[in-house]
Write a protein that holds these residues in place. Structure first.
Motif, PDB file in Angstrom:
ATOM      1  N   ILE A  19       0.845  -1.201   0.000  1.00 53.58           N
ATOM      2  CA  ILE A  19       0.000   0.000   0.000  1.00 53.58           C
ATOM      3  C   ILE A  19       0.878   1.248   0.000  1.00 53.58           C
ATOM      4  O   ILE A  19       0.625   2.211  -0.727  1.00 53.58           O
ATOM      5  N   ASN A  20       1.945   1.222   0.797  1.00 57.62           N
ATOM      6  CA  ASN A  20       2.858   2.359   0.870  1.00 57.62           C
ATOM      7  C   ASN A  20       3.565   2.583  -0.465  1.00 57.62           C
ATOM      8  O   ASN A  20       3.696   3.718  -0.926  1.00 57.62           O
ATOM      9  N   VAL A  21       4.022   1.511  -1.089  1.00 55.17           N
ATOM     10  CA  VAL A  21       4.733   1.645  -2.367  1.00 55.17           C
ATOM     11  C   VAL A  21       3.802   2.179  -3.453  1.00 55.17           C
ATOM     12  O   VAL A  21       4.146   3.115  -4.182  1.00 55.17           O
ATOM     13  N   VAL A  22       2.617   1.605  -3.567  1.00 54.04           N
ATOM     14  CA  VAL A  22       1.677   2.046  -4.611  1.00 54.04           C
ATOM     15  C   VAL A  22       1.265   3.499  -4.380  1.00 54.04           C
ATOM     16  O   VAL A  22       1.242   4.316  -5.305  1.00 54.04           O
ATOM     17  N   GLY A  23       0.955   3.848  -3.139  1.00 55.39           N
ATOM     18  CA  GLY A  23       0.590   5.234  -2.825  1.00 55.39           C
ATOM     19  C   GLY A  23       1.728   6.193  -3.106  1.00 55.39           C
ATOM     20  O   GLY A  23       1.530   7.285  -3.646  1.00 55.39           O
ATOM     21  N   GLY A  24       2.942   5.782  -2.789  1.00 59.69           N
ATOM     22  CA  GLY A  24       4.101   6.635  -3.059  1.00 59.69           C
ATOM     23  C   GLY A  24       4.319   6.848  -4.541  1.00 59.69           C
ATOM     24  O   GLY A  24       4.628   7.954  -4.989  1.00 59.69           O
ATOM     25  N   PHE A  25       4.149   5.796  -5.336  1.00 55.42           N
ATOM     26  CA  PHE A  25       4.308   5.953  -6.779  1.00 55.42           C
ATOM     27  C   PHE A  25       3.201   6.832  -7.362  1.00 55.42           C
ATOM     28  O   PHE A  25       3.441   7.622  -8.271  1.00 55.42           O
ATOM     29  N   LEU A  26       1.992   6.708  -6.852  1.00 57.28           N
ATOM     30  CA  LEU A  26       0.904   7.564  -7.341  1.00 57.28           C
ATOM     31  C   LEU A  26       1.170   9.031  -7.017  1.00 57.28           C
ATOM     32  O   LEU A  26       0.953   9.909  -7.858  1.00 57.28           O
ATOM     33  N   VAL A  27       1.644   9.297  -5.820  1.00 64.05           N
ATOM     34  CA  VAL A  27       1.950  10.681  -5.439  1.00 64.05           C
ATOM     35  C   VAL A  27       3.116  11.207  -6.273  1.00 64.05           C
ATOM     36  O   VAL A  27       3.103  12.355  -6.730  1.00 64.05           O
TER      37      VAL A  27
END
Length: 105
Positions: free
Chosen positions: A72-80
């Motif tokens: 979740i952290n990785v996907v959210g970070g890439f989206l941001v």
């Protein structure tokens, strides 16, 4: 005794993390978040090892939770990061006709 040392280390890491994050200016927050994606990738590898190892059920459940939260952290970070990079793209002018060169007469 090992549990006491682990809990003490965890509590100190939480306090240190909160102090460091609150001192970061807003202009640096997004680039730091982008950099933390690499750290979360390392966390995913460690969590996969913990979840896939032949240990107790509790360890497997904690490993699965770690994999889920790190993803979740990785996907959210890439989206941001993608959104941040999109903000810095040059904007096309809509009022100039195509092929006019944009010069004034």
């Amino acid at each position: 005794m090992d549990l006491l040392v682990a809990v003490t280390l965890f509590v100190m890491a939480v306090f240190l993390g909160v102090e460091l994050i609150t001192k970061v200016p807003p202009t640096l927050h997004t680039p730091l978040m982008s950099g933390s994606n690499a750290i979360s990738g390392i966390t995913i590898v460690g969590a996969l090892v913990a979840a896939g190892a032949d240990h107790r059920t509790f360890t497997t459940v904690l490993g699965f939770a770690a994999v889920t939260l790190a993803m979740i952290n990785v996907v959210g970070g890439f989206l941001v990061t993608h959104r941040m990079l999109h903000m810095f793209r040059p904007k096309r002018r809509r009022d100039a006709p195509a092929g006019s060169g944009g010069g004034e007469s």
